[in-house]
Design a protein around this motif. Structure first.
Motif, PDB file in Angstrom:
ATOM      1  N   ARG A   1      -0.836  -7.257  -6.139  1.00 15.95           N
ATOM      2  CA  ARG A   1      -1.079  -6.025  -6.880  1.00 15.95           C
ATOM      3  C   ARG A   1      -1.081  -4.842  -5.913  1.00 15.95           C
ATOM      4  N   PRO A   2      -0.258  -3.821  -6.178  1.00 14.60           N
ATOM      5  CA  PRO A   2      -0.158  -2.722  -5.213  1.00 14.60           C
ATOM      6  C   PRO A   2      -1.388  -1.825  -5.196  1.00 14.60           C
ATOM      7  N   ILE A   3      -1.596  -1.207  -4.052  1.00 11.80           N
ATOM      8  CA  ILE A   3      -2.646  -0.191  -3.900  1.00 11.80           C
ATOM      9  C   ILE A   3      -1.932   1.141  -3.691  1.00 11.80           C
ATOM     10  N   VAL A   4      -2.184   2.086  -4.582  1.00 10.22           N
ATOM     11  CA  VAL A   4      -1.578   3.413  -4.436  1.00 10.22           C
ATOM     12  C   VAL A   4      -2.647   4.356  -3.896  1.00 10.22           C
ATOM     13  N   VAL A   5      -2.371   4.969  -2.760  1.00  4.97           N
ATOM     14  CA  VAL A   5      -3.320   5.938  -2.215  1.00  4.97           C
ATOM     15  C   VAL A   5      -2.735   7.318  -2.438  1.00  4.97           C
ATOM     16  N   THR A   6      -3.408   8.089  -3.263  1.00  6.52           N
ATOM     17  CA  THR A   6      -2.851   9.412  -3.568  1.00  6.52           C
ATOM     18  C   THR A   6      -3.956  10.448  -3.620  1.00  6.52           C
ATOM     19  N   ASN A   7      -3.529  11.672  -3.782  1.00  9.64           N
ATOM     20  CA  ASN A   7      -4.502  12.755  -3.838  1.00  9.64           C
ATOM     21  C   ASN A   7      -5.049  12.885  -5.247  1.00  9.64           C
ATOM     22  N   ASN A   8      -6.287  13.290  -5.312  1.00 11.55           N
ATOM     23  CA  ASN A   8      -6.959  13.519  -6.592  1.00 11.55           C
ATOM     24  C   ASN A   8      -6.104  14.356  -7.547  1.00 11.55           C
ATOM     25  N   ASP A   9      -5.407  15.350  -6.985  1.00  8.47           N
ATOM     26  CA  ASP A   9      -4.596  16.252  -7.822  1.00  8.47           C
ATOM     27  C   ASP A   9      -3.468  15.530  -8.549  1.00  8.47           C
ATOM     28  N   PHE A  10      -3.028  14.389  -7.994  1.00  8.21           N
ATOM     29  CA  PHE A  10      -1.841  13.734  -8.553  1.00  8.21           C
ATOM     30  C   PHE A  10      -2.198  12.525  -9.413  1.00  8.21           C
ATOM     31  N   ARG A  11      -3.495  12.362  -9.717  1.00  3.41           N
ATOM     32  CA  ARG A  11      -3.911  11.098 -10.322  1.00  3.41           C
ATOM     33  C   ARG A  11      -3.255  10.841 -11.673  1.00  3.41           C
ATOM     34  N   PHE A  12      -3.113  11.913 -12.477  1.00  2.16           N
ATOM     35  CA  PHE A  12      -2.538  11.689 -13.807  1.00  2.16           C
ATOM     36  C   PHE A  12      -1.029  11.464 -13.736  1.00  2.16           C
ATOM     37  N   ILE A  13      -0.385  12.157 -12.804  1.00  2.78           N
ATOM     38  CA  ILE A  13       1.062  11.956 -12.622  1.00  2.78           C
ATOM     39  C   ILE A  13       1.327  10.530 -12.165  1.00  2.78           C
ATOM     40  N   ALA A  14       0.582  10.088 -11.158  1.00  5.59           N
ATOM     41  CA  ALA A  14       0.790   8.742 -10.625  1.00  5.59           C
ATOM     42  C   ALA A  14       0.520   7.707 -11.712  1.00  5.59           C
ATOM     43  N   ALA A  15      -0.577   7.883 -12.443  1.00  6.69           N
ATOM     44  CA  ALA A  15      -0.940   6.907 -13.475  1.00  6.69           C
ATOM     45  C   ALA A  15       0.134   6.860 -14.554  1.00  6.69           C
ATOM     46  N   GLU A  16       0.625   8.034 -14.948  1.00  7.93           N
ATOM     47  CA  GLU A  16       1.625   8.054 -16.014  1.00  7.93           C
ATOM     48  C   GLU A  16       2.931   7.413 -15.545  1.00  7.93           C
ATOM     49  N   GLN A  17       3.330   7.722 -14.304  1.00  2.61           N
ATOM     50  CA  GLN A  17       4.596   7.161 -13.816  1.00  2.61           C
ATOM     51  C   GLN A  17       4.505   5.646 -13.657  1.00  2.61           C
ATOM     52  N   LEU A  18       3.338   5.151 -13.263  1.00  2.00           N
ATOM     53  CA  LEU A  18       3.151   3.703 -13.188  1.00  2.00           C
ATOM     54  C   LEU A  18       3.200   3.088 -14.576  1.00  2.00           C
ATOM     55  N   SER A  19       2.520   3.760 -15.509  1.00  6.91           N
ATOM     56  CA  SER A  19       2.427   3.196 -16.852  1.00  6.91           C
ATOM     57  C   SER A  19       3.797   3.144 -17.518  1.00  6.91           C
TER      58      SER A  19
ATOM     59  N   ILE B   1       0.891  -1.178   0.000  1.00  5.87           N
ATOM     60  CA  ILE B   1       0.000   0.000   0.000  1.00  5.87           C
ATOM     61  C   ILE B   1       0.920   1.217   0.000  1.00  5.87           C
ATOM     62  N   ILE B   2       0.904   1.976  -1.093  1.00  8.29           N
ATOM     63  CA  ILE B   2       1.870   3.056  -1.262  1.00  8.29           C
ATOM     64  C   ILE B   2       1.180   4.390  -0.994  1.00  8.29           C
ATOM     65  N   MET B   3       1.707   5.123  -0.045  1.00  9.64           N
ATOM     66  CA  MET B   3       1.129   6.419   0.323  1.00  9.64           C
ATOM     67  C   MET B   3       1.781   7.506  -0.519  1.00  9.64           C
ATOM     68  N   ALA B   4       1.033   8.049  -1.439  1.00 12.27           N
ATOM     69  CA  ALA B   4       1.632   9.003  -2.374  1.00 12.27           C
ATOM     70  C   ALA B   4       0.815  10.290  -2.456  1.00 12.27           C
ATOM     71  N   GLY B   5       0.200  10.648  -1.333  1.00 13.90           N
ATOM     72  CA  GLY B   5      -0.674  11.822  -1.362  1.00 13.90           C
ATOM     73  C   GLY B   5      -0.056  13.084  -0.794  1.00 13.90           C
ATOM     74  N   GLY B   6       1.179  12.972  -0.250  1.00 16.00           N
ATOM     75  CA  GLY B   6       1.788  14.128   0.420  1.00 16.00           C
ATOM     76  C   GLY B   6       2.198  15.220  -0.542  1.00 16.00           C
ATOM     77  N   ALA B   7       2.237  16.435  -0.017  1.00 12.63           N
ATOM     78  CA  ALA B   7       2.623  17.570  -0.852  1.00 12.63           C
ATOM     79  C   ALA B   7       3.729  18.325  -0.143  1.00 12.63           C
ATOM     80  N   GLY B   8       4.782  17.601   0.191  1.00 10.44           N
ATOM     81  CA  GLY B   8       5.861  18.159   1.016  1.00 10.44           C
ATOM     82  C   GLY B   8       6.506  19.374   0.378  1.00 10.44           C
ATOM     83  N   SER B   9       6.809  20.349   1.214  1.00  9.48           N
ATOM     84  CA  SER B   9       7.400  21.591   0.705  1.00  9.48           C
ATOM     85  C   SER B   9       8.845  21.712   1.138  1.00  9.48           C
ATOM     86  N   ARG B  10       9.377  20.665   1.802  1.00  7.86           N
ATOM     87  CA  ARG B  10      10.716  20.836   2.356  1.00  7.86           C
ATOM     88  C   ARG B  10      11.826  20.710   1.325  1.00  7.86           C
ATOM     89  N   LEU B  11      11.502  20.218   0.151  1.00  7.27           N
ATOM     90  CA  LEU B  11      12.487  20.265  -0.932  1.00  7.27           C
ATOM     91  C   LEU B  11      12.125  21.365  -1.944  1.00  7.27           C
TER      92      LEU B  11
END
Lengths: 473, 473
Positions: A57-75, A10-20
């Motif tokens: 099969r992995p479960i990616v939990v992410t924010n709605n805003d990142f859905r296309f980025i996540a999908a493209e990077q997986l693809s 279960i991959i947590m990919a919803g963060g929007a960290g500003s520290r970098l």
């Protein structure tokens, strides 16, 4: 050794960290950026580690805003996953609950492996070994934390005091969790055998759901309802917004781990870092003889122990030690290495001041490709637009601007007020104010065009979307 | 006090200093840049100080490359001057010789005032008072140096040891010139009453010519011949290239001042700086309570005694003291304040490495206006072009690129293969490969257009100039 159970990542990919910042911003946070020269984002590297033998099969939990980025990077990796969209941010307890609910529904049994998507792991074999051990113990009913054996007295991480009970596989019970300490306390912790809390866990869905039910029933109820009412939208599982938003915002550490008696910790070393700030990224990177890490178009003279990264401009550093310099097209950070963790505060101040650069990149990613402003002035704006093969912008109109499109690469299919024409390299289309138009890349290579907007208002919100294949209208 | 003689200002504006890089570059050196918020370049401020009562028509000695910049900056002030063009750089002795030769030819008599065009003077009244005194002494046959009473033991300036002779007006003879000292030596100099050598002089043309003849006849001969064979080109006096290039490259200090017995020095204080590096610019600027000077889009946190200037990008500084940060569109400098004088070395290294940014700005100034690249890629380039009212580009053709021009401000008169048409805001012209074309701004406001070049080669040297009103073809 017991046979390893099947592991559901279960991959947590919803963060929007500003520290970098300014590299990582809300619209493109650090887990999706290539931070090393390996052609992979941390998100991709995380996923690549947990495919194959023994993993489900992995479960990616992410924010709605990142859905296309996540999908493209997986693809791009050819990895298939369930992509679960959180309608808003609710910290880790809600994400864990959603992950556990979905894992239970999938009914595959086995053990869930909850991983942050923005961590660096340099020893993959060591990591996999630790994961298998933790999963084996988790299968006995424990909620296992991956603990990291400290290599220095870090003040940037929370610590875990292992307990007396031997859980097998080298795992121990948990005596207590402690917050990020000051330097002296951290030294004490290291001396007493405490380990870093990496924020990565292994547990069976059943056990986690029981503990959530017991300690934080509101979070679980919200997650269950959000998952039950979830809709399939393209390839995404879109959680029900009203239900999900009822969840309290709380971390899994506070909600469950600090309270449960089922906790366990496996201490391991696998070159781990949460790359939580520029100094920690510098620490895990290879450096030159001066202790510098120079990336991009950089010249450094009389400079030591510094991290310098340029996205574009020639960046020069002269006579400075222990600095971080990061230059991007529209924002520059110059910081002492020691102050690097304070970038978060800086970004918060920029946000308070309403600065676009605090949260948005110049290059804006869309499901069809990306665009980037290259010039702006009174009554005009110029953009570079890149449409992926097959990409199709929404059918739209503008009230305040006309547009000139000059194709510089590939082929454009342009529809203007119902009439469709093809434009090739070195051909230009004119879109008068108010016309209904659509841009499509019918080809096999990227379509690149220069858009010159002319009009009394060129803001991004002057788009009336009439129809959209990506369900954004 | 004797009546002041008429003063002929000779302004040396040919230098291409790199010590304020990346702001100052060969194509736009620091004397022509607005370094303060007064709307004036140092060149303009220098000229404005020496017009009016008591001053004759100034002579500007500059490099051929800067002729349009100098002319435009003079014209904006409404100041008329002789603009003398050096075909190449030959250091200050040649420039002084040329100035003295021309002053002699103008036959106005009086005293020449030789001024650097890239110095800052904060006390204008004090400066004018010193100039009048120096001129009065110069009229008696002395070659007067403006000496600056030190306010600290600077290692950045040469020093003058005043001699015993009282020349009147507070002026003294010169015991000796000394090179830039180390710190301890500088402290000794200050204690012994040495003054800084500002590099500004007052002399009668006749005396200077006699001393040049005596000490460095080659320089004088070259200057005389270059001036005799000079041509008028538009509003410029263009020195003969072959004659001028015969001059040795030597400074007036070495060539004459350190040898002549006619030298004199007037010590004065008028808030002078040669702004020879970022630290000295910082020193003369007003600063905030933290000792910082922040210019442009800058945010500084936990930062002290620093100079931060942004031309464009949001520039942030965190937790650093005593640094210089200068960000421009295409180049960034981050330096310790102490290392700032080494920027010269850095730029030399960049030049050696063939870096365009070392010497050229993104915005390229031309007699008709300017252009700036805003994007570049494989087989295309995008430029923002600004043509001043009345400006007219050369009649030209390209062998390898077509161009699309979109007018975003003002009106363009475009000639393509002999046919002329007007284009207004939001109209686009297409220039096929190989066509003979010309762009003219017939209007009263700036013409701005976006040029999209498409072709196999978009280098600046693919221009065949057929005819040019600025005599560049």
């Amino acid at each position: 050794m017991a046979p390893s159970p099947t592991i559901i990542p279960i991959i947590m990919a919803g963060g929007a960290g500003s520290r970098l910042w300014p590299l990582s911003r809300d619209t493109m946070p650090k887990q999706f950026i290539e931070l090393f020269d390996d052609g992979l984002s941390a998100f991709q590297a995380t996923l690549r580690r947990v495919v194959g033998e023994g993993f489900g099969r992995p479960i990616v939990v992410t924010n709605n805003d990142f859905r296309f980025i996540a999908a493209e990077q997986l693809s791009r990796l050819g990895i298939e996953a369930e992509i679960v969209l959180e309608p808003e941010r609710r910290d880790s307890a809600a994400a864990v609950a959603v992950g556990a609910v979905l894992a239970e529904r999938l009914g595959t049994g086995g053990v869930c492996l909850l991983l942050a998507s923005d961590h660096v792991i340099r020893d993959e074999a060591g990591f996999l070994d630790a994961v298998r051990k933790a999963a084996t113990v988790a299968a006995t009913g424990r909620i296992m934390t991956l603990g990291i054996t400290p290599d220095h007295a870090s003040t940037a991480y929370g610590y875990i005091h292992p307990g007396a009970d031997d859980l097998g596989e080298g795992a121990r019970s948990i005596e207590r969790f402690v917050e990020k300490p000051d330097r002296a306390t951290a030294e004490g912790y290291v001396a007493e055998g405490y380990v870093w809390n990496s924020g990565n866990f292994a547990f069976s869905a059943e056990v986690m759901l029981k503990e959530l039910e017991h300690f934080t029933p509101n979070v679980l109820a919200a997650a269950r309802e959000a998952a039950e009412k979830a809709t399939r939208d393209l390839d995404f599982i879109r959680l029900d917004a009203a239900a999900f938003s009822a969840s309290p915002t709380i971390s899994i550490d506070y909600a469950v781990m600090e309270k449960t008696r089922l906790g366990g910790v496996l201490a391991a070393e696998f070159g781990w870092s949460d790359i939580g700030s520029w100094d920690s990224l510098h620490a895990v990177k290879d450096k030159d003889a001066n202790g510098n890490r120079l990336e991009g178009d950089v010249v450094a003279i009389d400079t030591r122990n510094s991290f310098v990264r340029s996205e574009e401009a020639l960046t020069t550093v002269l006579g400075l030690d222990d600095v971080v310099v990061v230059t991007t097209h529209d924002a520059v950070l110059v910081s002492s290495m020691a102050a690097a963790p304070k970038v978060k505060t800086l970004v918060a101040e920029l946000k308070k001041a309403g600065r676009r650069e605090a949260g948005e990149h110049m290059r804006i990613h869309r499901p069809w490709g990306w665009y980037q402003r290259i010039d702006i002035g009174d009554r005009f704006q110029v953009k570079h637009i890149c449409v992926k093969p097959g990409g199709r912008l929404s059918l739209q109109r503008h009230h305040h601007r006309a547009e000139h499109w000059v194709v510089v690469h590939g082929t454009a299919e342009v529809t203007i007020d119902g009439s469709t024409k093809f434009y090739h390299e070195n051909e230009a289309a004119y879109l008068p104010i108010g016309c209904i138009h659509r841009l499509h890349n019918p080809g096999k290579i990227d379509l690149k065009l220069i858009e010159v907007q002319v009009g009394s208002y060129t803001g991004e919100d002057d788009i009336v979307r009439i129809e959209d294949v990506y369900a954004r209208s």
